[in-house]
Motif scaffolding. Structure first.
Motif, mmCIF file in Angstrom:
data_model
loop_
_atom_site.group_PDB
_atom_site.id
_atom_site.type_symbol
_atom_site.label_atom_id
_atom_site.label_comp_id
_atom_site.label_asym_id
_atom_site.label_seq_id
_atom_site.Cartn_x
_atom_site.Cartn_y
_atom_site.Cartn_z
ATOM 1 N N GLU A 46 14.997 -35.582 52.682
ATOM 2 C CA GLU A 46 13.805 -35.039 52.030
ATOM 3 C C GLU A 46 13.294 -33.795 52.747
ATOM 4 O OE1 GLU A 46 10.891 -38.087 51.914
ATOM 5 O OE2 GLU A 46 11.954 -39.313 50.441
ATOM 6 N N LEU A 47 13.286 -33.834 54.083
ATOM 7 C CA LEU A 47 12.773 -32.700 54.844
ATOM 8 C C LEU A 47 13.675 -31.479 54.681
ATOM 9 C CD1 LEU A 47 11.574 -34.466 58.123
ATOM 10 C CD2 LEU A 47 10.248 -33.868 56.086
ATOM 11 N N GLU A 48 14.982 -31.700 54.698
ATOM 12 C CA GLU A 48 15.890 -30.568 54.491
ATOM 13 C C GLU A 48 15.719 -29.994 53.083
ATOM 14 O OE1 GLU A 48 19.942 -31.043 55.586
ATOM 15 O OE2 GLU A 48 19.446 -30.961 57.730
ATOM 16 N N GLU A 49 15.542 -30.864 52.092
ATOM 17 C CA GLU A 49 15.346 -30.390 50.722
ATOM 18 C C GLU A 49 14.024 -29.637 50.585
ATOM 19 O OE1 GLU A 49 17.336 -30.186 48.056
ATOM 20 O OE2 GLU A 49 18.835 -30.807 49.542
ATOM 21 N N ALA A 50 13.005 -30.070 51.319
ATOM 22 C CA ALA A 50 11.714 -29.375 51.273
ATOM 23 C C ALA A 50 11.843 -27.961 51.820
ATOM 24 C CB ALA A 50 10.671 -30.162 52.070
ATOM 25 N N VAL A 51 12.659 -27.793 52.864
ATOM 26 C CA VAL A 51 12.913 -26.452 53.405
ATOM 27 C C VAL A 51 13.626 -25.605 52.346
ATOM 28 C CG1 VAL A 51 14.218 -25.135 55.129
ATOM 29 C CG2 VAL A 51 12.991 -27.200 55.816
ATOM 30 N N ARG A 52 14.627 -26.170 51.713
ATOM 31 C CA ARG A 52 15.388 -25.424 50.692
ATOM 32 C C ARG A 52 14.499 -25.054 49.496
ATOM 33 N NH1 ARG A 52 20.615 -25.399 52.186
ATOM 34 N NH2 ARG A 52 21.381 -27.167 53.443
ATOM 35 N N ALA A 53 13.573 -25.931 49.160
ATOM 36 C CA ALA A 53 12.685 -25.659 48.031
ATOM 37 C C ALA A 53 11.815 -24.427 48.275
ATOM 38 C CB ALA A 53 11.795 -26.881 47.754
ATOM 39 N N GLU A 54 11.606 -24.099 49.551
ATOM 40 C CA GLU A 54 10.838 -22.899 49.903
ATOM 41 C C GLU A 54 11.734 -21.681 50.087
ATOM 42 O OE1 GLU A 54 7.687 -22.823 49.733
ATOM 43 O OE2 GLU A 54 7.330 -24.993 49.570
ATOM 44 N N GLY A 55 13.027 -21.831 49.757
ATOM 45 C CA GLY A 55 13.945 -20.710 49.850
ATOM 46 C C GLY A 55 14.531 -20.470 51.221
ATOM 47 N N ALA A 56 14.423 -21.462 52.124
ATOM 48 C CA ALA A 56 14.925 -21.312 53.485
ATOM 49 C C ALA A 56 16.082 -22.273 53.743
ATOM 50 C CB ALA A 56 13.802 -21.562 54.498
ATOM 51 N N VAL A 57 16.799 -22.030 54.812
ATOM 52 C CA VAL A 57 17.930 -22.865 55.217
ATOM 53 C C VAL A 57 17.463 -23.826 56.303
ATOM 54 C CG1 VAL A 57 20.181 -22.863 56.379
ATOM 55 C CG2 VAL A 57 19.666 -21.136 54.639
ATOM 56 N N PRO A 58 17.683 -25.129 56.147
ATOM 57 C CA PRO A 58 17.305 -26.083 57.201
ATOM 58 C C PRO A 58 18.331 -26.087 58.328
ATOM 59 C CG PRO A 58 18.287 -27.262 55.356
ATOM 60 C CD PRO A 58 18.231 -25.813 54.949
ATOM 61 N N ALA A 59 17.843 -26.178 59.557
ATOM 62 C CA ALA A 59 18.724 -26.256 60.728
ATOM 63 C C ALA A 59 18.290 -27.448 61.567
ATOM 64 C CB ALA A 59 18.654 -24.975 61.554
ATOM 65 N N THR A 60 18.703 -28.645 61.139
ATOM 66 C CA THR A 60 18.422 -29.842 61.933
ATOM 67 C C THR A 60 19.277 -29.785 63.193
ATOM 68 O OG1 THR A 60 17.942 -31.091 59.920
ATOM 69 C CG2 THR A 60 18.370 -32.357 61.935
ATOM 70 N N ILE A 61 18.681 -30.146 64.323
ATOM 71 C CA ILE A 61 19.330 -29.945 65.628
ATOM 72 C C ILE A 61 19.539 -31.286 66.325
ATOM 73 C CG2 ILE A 61 19.019 -28.900 67.919
ATOM 74 C CD1 ILE A 61 17.601 -26.584 66.533
ATOM 75 N N ALA A 62 20.722 -31.450 66.917
ATOM 76 C CA ALA A 62 21.061 -32.667 67.661
ATOM 77 C C ALA A 62 22.223 -32.350 68.590
ATOM 78 C CB ALA A 62 21.429 -33.808 66.718
ATOM 79 N N VAL A 63 22.500 -33.268 69.510
ATOM 80 C CA VAL A 63 23.663 -33.165 70.383
ATOM 81 C C VAL A 63 24.627 -34.276 69.987
ATOM 82 C CG1 VAL A 63 24.516 -33.270 72.760
ATOM 83 C CG2 VAL A 63 22.301 -32.192 72.266
ATOM 84 N N LEU A 64 25.868 -33.897 69.683
ATOM 85 C CA LEU A 64 26.879 -34.868 69.268
ATOM 86 C C LEU A 64 28.109 -34.732 70.163
ATOM 87 C CD1 LEU A 64 26.579 -34.412 65.404
ATOM 88 C CD2 LEU A 64 25.677 -36.303 66.779
ATOM 89 N N ASP A 65 28.451 -35.822 70.828
ATOM 90 C CA ASP A 65 29.618 -35.844 71.721
ATOM 91 C C ASP A 65 29.575 -34.702 72.731
ATOM 92 O OD1 ASP A 65 30.626 -38.043 70.216
ATOM 93 O OD2 ASP A 65 31.399 -36.638 68.730
ATOM 94 N N GLY A 66 28.395 -34.467 73.255
ATOM 95 C CA GLY A 66 28.235 -33.452 74.283
ATOM 96 C C GLY A 66 28.140 -32.027 73.780
ATOM 97 N N ARG A 67 28.078 -31.826 72.475
ATOM 98 C CA ARG A 67 27.975 -30.474 71.918
ATOM 99 C C ARG A 67 26.650 -30.329 71.177
ATOM 100 N NH1 ARG A 67 32.877 -27.901 71.311
ATOM 101 N NH2 ARG A 67 31.615 -26.007 71.169
#
Length: 306
Positions: A46-67
């Motif tokens: 929902e949060l990523e879609e809310a960003v897209r609805a405003e014309g922006a690209v969502p960049a959710t951030i996390a660390v996966l397997d040390g990257r």
């Protein structure tokens, strides 16, 4: 995808940054640690879609397997939401997680640091950490504050959690040189509450005004500090102030009676607030986050308009 000094930036985020299109960074702690399954994955979408609805690209951030990853695909988002053992990572933990090959969800400080590294200027979150109660005894202060004092990013938030020492947090932000402005208000919000009871010195009323401040920060120079845009949860969606006051007072009394002190105070108060408001605090939390994400999308769009 682009690898920037061991930070993996998704193709979509990379292209948007390169083309000066709006991008909004999102933290992943709310997905891994803030909500029960499967609601957490639903809210993440929902949060990523809310960003897209405003014309922006969502960049959710996390660390996966040390990257460290800036921008997650569907599979990666599902990992953060559903995988057991996902750690909670502040910026101090990033090097340890990378060296250990660990996976973790990023808090405000880690998200802000990695977003800035990837060239993302706008970040939406729920509420900031701050100065904790009994600070004079415990010296307990969120790492968010110090990191934001040296990171050029605009953070859209609903203030700080009202269980913290709000006055001391505002004073600490002033000492650290972090700019704070209310969005459409001259009052500092209290996360669950529209008004924490404390004023702010500056008010911004449109995304364009926020973007103008961001440009002025770059023009003026000086320390690479953040801009905090304090966006209050709407009154109709806030936690009932009378209920909040009663539960908080009773929880503080229980702390005193039970000998709960130091770093144990904040998690105890948070737990009491969730339990004794029968989920109303969580509803206010999500309302605040959704509002911040939408506003961040509009600010990011105004920022790239030169």
């Amino acid at each position: 995808m682009l690898v920037v000094s061991d930070v993996v930036v998704s193709d979509e985020v990379q292209a948007a940054v390169a083309d000066r299109r709006p991008v909004v960074a999102l933290e992943s702690t709310i997905i891994a640690h803030g909500l029960p399954r499967p609601r957490n994955l639903q809210v993440a979408g929902e949060l990523e879609e809310a960003v897209r609805a405003e014309g922006a690209v969502p960049a959710t951030i996390a660390v996966l397997d040390g990257r460290p990853h800036v921008g997650l695909d569907k599979e990666q988002l599902e990992r953060v939401a559903n995988e057991d053992g996902i750690r909670k990572l502040g910026h101090r933990d990033l090097a340890l997680a990378v060296a250990a090959g660990a996976s973790g969800a990023t808090t405000v400080s880690a998200t802000a640091l990695l977003a800035a590294r990837a060239g993302v200027r706008v970040f939406a979150t729920g509420g900031l950490g701050g100065v904790h109660r009994e600070w004079t005894v415990t010296q307990d202060e969120s790492a968010d504050l110090g990191l934001l004092a040296r990171t050029r990013i605009t953070v859209v938030c609903a203030g700080v959690k009202s269980i913290l020492d709000v006055a001391a947090t505002l004073q600490r932000l002033e000492t650290l040189g972090v700019a704070v402005a209310g969005y459409g208000t001259d009052r500092f919000p209290g996360f669950y509450l529209t008004d924490s009871g404390h004023p702010v010195d500056w008010t911004l009323r449109t995304p364009g005004e926020v973007a103008a401040v961001m440009r002025a920060q770059d023009a003026v120079g000086g320390p690479e500090s953040a801009l905090l845009v304090a966006n209050p949860v709407p009154e109709a969606e806030q936690l009932d102030p009378a209920l909040h006051a009663r539960v908080l007072a009773e929880a503080l009394e229980a702390c005193a009676e039970g000998g709960i002190t130091g770093q144990a105070v904040t998690p105890f108060l948070l737990d009491q607030l969730v339990r004794r408001t029968e989920g109303a605090s969580l509803s206010a939390n999500l309302a605040a986050v959704r509002g911040n994400v939408r506003l961040a999308g509009r600010i990011a769009a105004a920022w790239v308009e030169r």
